[in-house]
Design a protein around this motif. Sequence first.
Motif, PDB file in Angstrom:
ATOM      1  N   THR A  31      -9.026  -0.684   5.312  1.00  0.00           N
ATOM      2  CA  THR A  31      -8.382  -1.998   5.452  1.00  0.00           C
ATOM      3  C   THR A  31      -9.347  -3.125   5.097  1.00  0.00           C
ATOM      4  O   THR A  31      -8.933  -4.151   4.560  1.00  0.00           O
ATOM      5  CB  THR A  31      -7.825  -2.210   6.870  1.00  0.00           C
ATOM      6  N   ALA A  32     -10.631  -2.906   5.373  1.00  0.00           N
ATOM      7  CA  ALA A  32     -11.609  -3.946   5.060  1.00  0.00           C
ATOM      8  C   ALA A  32     -11.669  -4.220   3.558  1.00  0.00           C
ATOM      9  O   ALA A  32     -12.031  -5.301   3.125  1.00  0.00           O
ATOM     10  CB  ALA A  32     -12.982  -3.527   5.573  1.00  0.00           C
ATOM     11  N   ARG A  33     -11.288  -3.222   2.766  1.00  0.00           N
ATOM     12  CA  ARG A  33     -11.341  -3.371   1.312  1.00  0.00           C
ATOM     13  C   ARG A  33      -9.971  -3.585   0.687  1.00  0.00           C
ATOM     14  O   ARG A  33      -9.763  -3.309  -0.488  1.00  0.00           O
ATOM     15  CB  ARG A  33     -11.986  -2.127   0.685  1.00  0.00           C
ATOM     16  N   GLY A  34      -9.030  -4.012   1.482  1.00  0.00           N
ATOM     17  CA  GLY A  34      -7.736  -4.368   0.909  1.00  0.00           C
ATOM     18  C   GLY A  34      -6.727  -3.241   0.863  1.00  0.00           C
ATOM     19  O   GLY A  34      -5.663  -3.387   0.277  1.00  0.00           O
ATOM     20  N   GLY A  35      -7.044  -2.106   1.461  1.00  0.00           N
ATOM     21  CA  GLY A  35      -6.064  -1.023   1.536  1.00  0.00           C
ATOM     22  C   GLY A  35      -5.240  -1.175   2.802  1.00  0.00           C
ATOM     23  O   GLY A  35      -5.631  -1.867   3.738  1.00  0.00           O
ATOM     24  N   GLU A  36      -4.108  -0.524   2.785  1.00  0.00           N
ATOM     25  CA  GLU A  36      -3.259  -0.607   3.964  1.00  0.00           C
ATOM     26  C   GLU A  36      -2.877   0.809   4.356  1.00  0.00           C
ATOM     27  O   GLU A  36      -2.478   1.613   3.511  1.00  0.00           O
ATOM     28  CB  GLU A  36      -1.998  -1.411   3.630  1.00  0.00           C
ATOM     29  N   VAL A  37      -3.003   1.120   5.639  1.00  0.00           N
ATOM     30  CA  VAL A  37      -2.594   2.433   6.111  1.00  0.00           C
ATOM     31  C   VAL A  37      -1.137   2.340   6.524  1.00  0.00           C
ATOM     32  O   VAL A  37      -0.790   1.683   7.497  1.00  0.00           O
ATOM     33  CB  VAL A  37      -3.456   2.910   7.296  1.00  0.00           C
ATOM     34  N   VAL A  38      -0.291   2.986   5.737  1.00  0.00           N
ATOM     35  CA  VAL A  38       1.151   2.857   5.973  1.00  0.00           C
ATOM     36  C   VAL A  38       1.600   3.782   7.088  1.00  0.00           C
ATOM     37  O   VAL A  38       2.422   3.447   7.922  1.00  0.00           O
ATOM     38  CB  VAL A  38       1.942   3.208   4.693  1.00  0.00           C
ATOM     39  N   ARG A  39       1.045   4.974   7.072  1.00  0.00           N
ATOM     40  CA  ARG A  39       1.503   5.965   8.032  1.00  0.00           C
ATOM     41  C   ARG A  39       0.371   6.941   8.310  1.00  0.00           C
ATOM     42  O   ARG A  39      -0.460   7.186   7.445  1.00  0.00           O
ATOM     43  CB  ARG A  39       2.693   6.736   7.447  1.00  0.00           C
ATOM     44  N   GLU A  40       0.366   7.455   9.492  1.00  0.00           N
ATOM     45  CA  GLU A  40      -0.648   8.425   9.850  1.00  0.00           C
ATOM     46  C   GLU A  40       0.075   9.666  10.347  1.00  0.00           C
ATOM     47  O   GLU A  40       1.024   9.573  11.110  1.00  0.00           O
ATOM     48  CB  GLU A  40      -1.514   7.832  10.965  1.00  0.00           C
ATOM     49  N   GLU A  41      -0.392  10.792   9.880  1.00  0.00           N
ATOM     50  CA  GLU A  41       0.280  12.028  10.230  1.00  0.00           C
ATOM     51  C   GLU A  41      -0.788  12.951  10.777  1.00  0.00           C
ATOM     52  O   GLU A  41      -1.762  13.249  10.089  1.00  0.00           O
ATOM     53  CB  GLU A  41       0.887  12.607   8.944  1.00  0.00           C
ATOM     54  N   SER A  42      -0.606  13.375  12.008  1.00  0.00           N
ATOM     55  CA  SER A  42      -1.623  14.228  12.608  1.00  0.00           C
ATOM     56  C   SER A  42      -1.038  15.588  12.921  1.00  0.00           C
ATOM     57  O   SER A  42       0.017  15.691  13.538  1.00  0.00           O
ATOM     58  CB  SER A  42      -2.155  13.573  13.885  1.00  0.00           C
ATOM     59  N   TRP A  43      -1.715  16.602  12.470  1.00  0.00           N
ATOM     60  CA  TRP A  43      -1.236  17.955  12.744  1.00  0.00           C
ATOM     61  C   TRP A  43      -1.967  18.584  13.914  1.00  0.00           C
ATOM     62  O   TRP A  43      -1.682  19.717  14.278  1.00  0.00           O
ATOM     63  CB  TRP A  43      -1.425  18.852  11.510  1.00  0.00           C
ATOM     64  N   GLY A  44      -2.950  17.912  14.445  1.00  0.00           N
ATOM     65  CA  GLY A  44      -3.745  18.499  15.510  1.00  0.00           C
ATOM     66  C   GLY A  44      -4.581  19.651  15.002  1.00  0.00           C
ATOM     67  O   GLY A  44      -4.915  19.715  13.825  1.00  0.00           O
ATOM     68  N   LYS A  45      -4.875  20.582  15.908  1.00  0.00           N
ATOM     69  CA  LYS A  45      -5.695  21.717  15.503  1.00  0.00           C
ATOM     70  C   LYS A  45      -4.848  22.746  14.782  1.00  0.00           C
ATOM     71  O   LYS A  45      -3.716  23.009  15.159  1.00  0.00           O
ATOM     72  CB  LYS A  45      -6.306  22.366  16.737  1.00  0.00           C
ATOM     73  N   LEU A  63      -3.626  10.407   6.081  1.00  0.00           N
ATOM     74  CA  LEU A  63      -3.391   8.960   6.055  1.00  0.00           C
ATOM     75  C   LEU A  63      -2.632   8.618   4.778  1.00  0.00           C
ATOM     76  O   LEU A  63      -3.035   9.008   3.681  1.00  0.00           O
ATOM     77  CB  LEU A  63      -4.722   8.196   6.088  1.00  0.00           C
ATOM     78  N   HIS A  64      -1.545   7.916   4.960  1.00  0.00           N
ATOM     79  CA  HIS A  64      -0.778   7.475   3.796  1.00  0.00           C
ATOM     80  C   HIS A  64      -1.145   6.028   3.519  1.00  0.00           C
ATOM     81  O   HIS A  64      -0.973   5.169   4.379  1.00  0.00           O
ATOM     82  CB  HIS A  64       0.717   7.615   4.061  1.00  0.00           C
ATOM     83  N   LEU A  65      -1.666   5.788   2.330  1.00  0.00           N
ATOM     84  CA  LEU A  65      -2.225   4.479   2.019  1.00  0.00           C
ATOM     85  C   LEU A  65      -1.430   3.765   0.946  1.00  0.00           C
ATOM     86  O   LEU A  65      -0.725   4.381   0.151  1.00  0.00           O
ATOM     87  CB  LEU A  65      -3.666   4.619   1.542  1.00  0.00           C
ATOM     88  N   GLN A  66      -1.616   2.483   0.917  1.00  0.00           N
ATOM     89  CA  GLN A  66      -0.948   1.651  -0.068  1.00  0.00           C
ATOM     90  C   GLN A  66      -1.915   0.520  -0.409  1.00  0.00           C
ATOM     91  O   GLN A  66      -2.561  -0.036   0.484  1.00  0.00           O
ATOM     92  CB  GLN A  66       0.323   1.101   0.576  1.00  0.00           C
ATOM     93  N   MET A  67      -2.022   0.197  -1.679  1.00  0.00           N
ATOM     94  CA  MET A  67      -2.935  -0.885  -2.051  1.00  0.00           C
ATOM     95  C   MET A  67      -2.676  -1.338  -3.486  1.00  0.00           C
ATOM     96  O   MET A  67      -2.039  -0.647  -4.268  1.00  0.00           O
ATOM     97  CB  MET A  67      -4.383  -0.437  -1.910  1.00  0.00           C
ATOM     98  N   GLU A  68      -3.195  -2.508  -3.787  1.00  0.00           N
ATOM     99  CA  GLU A  68      -3.139  -2.986  -5.158  1.00  0.00           C
ATOM    100  C   GLU A  68      -4.193  -2.227  -5.961  1.00  0.00           C
ATOM    101  O   GLU A  68      -5.206  -1.804  -5.404  1.00  0.00           O
ATOM    102  CB  GLU A  68      -3.436  -4.487  -5.207  1.00  0.00           C
ATOM    103  N   PRO A  69      -3.983  -2.082  -7.267  1.00  0.00           N
ATOM    104  CA  PRO A  69      -4.944  -1.322  -8.079  1.00  0.00           C
ATOM    105  C   PRO A  69      -6.385  -1.799  -7.904  1.00  0.00           C
ATOM    106  O   PRO A  69      -7.321  -0.987  -7.907  1.00  0.00           O
ATOM    107  CB  PRO A  69      -4.452  -1.560  -9.500  1.00  0.00           C
ATOM    108  N   LYS A  70      -6.585  -3.074  -7.742  1.00  0.00           N
ATOM    109  CA  LYS A  70      -7.967  -3.559  -7.667  1.00  0.00           C
ATOM    110  C   LYS A  70      -8.677  -3.061  -6.408  1.00  0.00           C
ATOM    111  O   LYS A  70      -9.898  -3.016  -6.365  1.00  0.00           O
ATOM    112  CB  LYS A  70      -8.008  -5.080  -7.747  1.00  0.00           C
ATOM    113  N   SER A  71      -7.923  -2.677  -5.402  1.00  0.00           N
ATOM    114  CA  SER A  71      -8.547  -2.186  -4.179  1.00  0.00           C
ATOM    115  C   SER A  71      -8.953  -0.731  -4.273  1.00  0.00           C
ATOM    116  O   SER A  71      -9.649  -0.211  -3.402  1.00  0.00           O
ATOM    117  CB  SER A  71      -7.597  -2.353  -2.994  1.00  0.00           C
ATOM    118  N   ALA A  72      -8.521  -0.061  -5.338  1.00  0.00           N
ATOM    119  CA  ALA A  72      -8.794   1.365  -5.444  1.00  0.00           C
ATOM    120  C   ALA A  72     -10.294   1.653  -5.514  1.00  0.00           C
ATOM    121  O   ALA A  72     -10.727   2.780  -5.325  1.00  0.00           O
ATOM    122  CB  ALA A  72      -8.085   1.950  -6.662  1.00  0.00           C
ATOM    123  N   GLY A  73     -11.086   0.633  -5.756  1.00  0.00           N
ATOM    124  CA  GLY A  73     -12.526   0.796  -5.776  1.00  0.00           C
ATOM    125  C   GLY A  73     -13.114   1.186  -4.441  1.00  0.00           C
ATOM    126  O   GLY A  73     -14.298   1.498  -4.346  1.00  0.00           O
TER     127      GLY A  73
END
Lengths: 133, 95
Positions: A31-45, A63-73
Amino acid sequence: MRTYELAIVADPRLSDEEMVALTDETKQLITARGGEVVREESWGKRKLAYPIRKLSEGRYVFLHLQMEPKSAGLFPEVELRLKQNDKVLRFLTVRTDLDLKRATNRAKPGQPVRTFSMIDDSAPREAVEEETV
Amino acid sequence: MAPPPRSGPGRGRKGPVKGGAKKKTFFRRRKVCRFTAEHIEYVDYKDVKLLQQYILERAKILPRRISGNSARHQRMVQAAIKRARHLALLPFTTD
């Protein structure tokens, strides 16, 4: 807008709190670099298909992420951190928007994109498609 | 290993050979790409249960000539299996 999936397999000996800390740390980095965590899926152990570092289980988070292309860095940095973290056994980043876009284009108009998980209703894994294309 | 579904267009070259009196007749069920039949457009590496149907006992990827997958879908399955292997969701081999 691009979408990505970041899968992390962590050491099973981590406590739940440590696991949360690890994912939070990763999420913050994103998130600090402009990405957004849309959804988190945890399967546990979960049992590993083969031992990694002599461990037979792993903790799975997606982690399901979403971001503008420039944030892909941000990925080199995130991946470096995960690589250096010895609590992380494996990780995988996959860009999903292209595949989903293609899938949407090919799907019959008016019908939802059918994914692998929809073949058999005896195996109802949650459908993993986002309508964010 | 799950066989491909029995449904689908049955027309095509591999029907029973008619007429050939002395020749043995082979009945070969026409293979159908399950993904094409079901209009599946995306194969996810997290669907372990389903991907398992596309690996053999020794954890090799089921070849297309057996499964009848279309080239496009076989590629998707192949990529998904390889991703799943990396995350230890599927084995590389069994010993």
